[in-house]
Design a protein around this motif. Structure first.
Motif: not given
Lengths: 112, 112
Positions: A3-5, A7, A49-50, A61, A63, B16, B18, B20, B57, B59, B95, B97
């Motif tokens: 669910e969350l990247a 990074t 993330e989508s 998004v 990365y 951004i 993101t 849940v 989820v 964004i 998250a 960003r």
């Protein structure tokens, strides 16, 4: 994808792809799966993330570690084929934004 | 809000977010509506795009003319109250960003 990247520390790069789908599948799901698999294996890919809502509005998004990695993926032959079909069949409208991520923060109380 | 944000020529800034969601509403929808109204009226706000899928989820990307505008909104008293409730009630994880948008492209065949 998760669910969350996850990074690394900034700076790194993000591509924000916002889109509105047309009606019907028209081969979209199959190609989307292929593009996820292919994209995740590109040099410089850091995560993605989508999400898409029931009205067909989606944000993905991805990365990347550099602008060069983004350019290489943009120009990948299979991805260009998908982009063409996206314009012709799958999207009513979309926007692509290339960004430099300068700061990020994560809230994950249940895990850490 | 409209589906795609109409932003000016880059450079500008993006946040951004993101997330849940937890189960249940718990006052989320009401506060989300209030934050959209309030956020849209902040100095330096350029637009936003937001979507959430059936799995919770989501964004949200908001666009701003400067880092200072982002900081001011982050520190707005009403927004800080919402952030606190977000951590306590509404989100399993999230998250944030902060990015500088360097390039953007728009595909809108039916309008232009």
């Amino acid at each position: 994808m998760s669910e969350l990247a996850e990074t690394p520390r900034p700076p790194y790069y993000a591509v924000i792809f916002t889109s509105v789908r047309t009606e019907g599948d028209n081969g979209y799901e199959k190609m989307a799966d292929e593009m996820v698999k292919l994209g995740f294996n590109q040099p410089g890919f850091l995560g993605a993330e989508s999400t898409r809502d029931i009205n067909g509005v989606g944000i993905t998004v991805s990365y990347w570690d550099s602008i060069e990695a983004i350019e290489n993926w943009k120009n990948h032959l299979c991805h260009k084929e998908a982009q063409k079909l996206g314009e012709d069949l799958w999207y009513k409208t979309f926007a692509t934004r290339v960004c430099k991520v300068e700061r990020h923060g994560l809230f994950k109380p249940s895990v850490e």
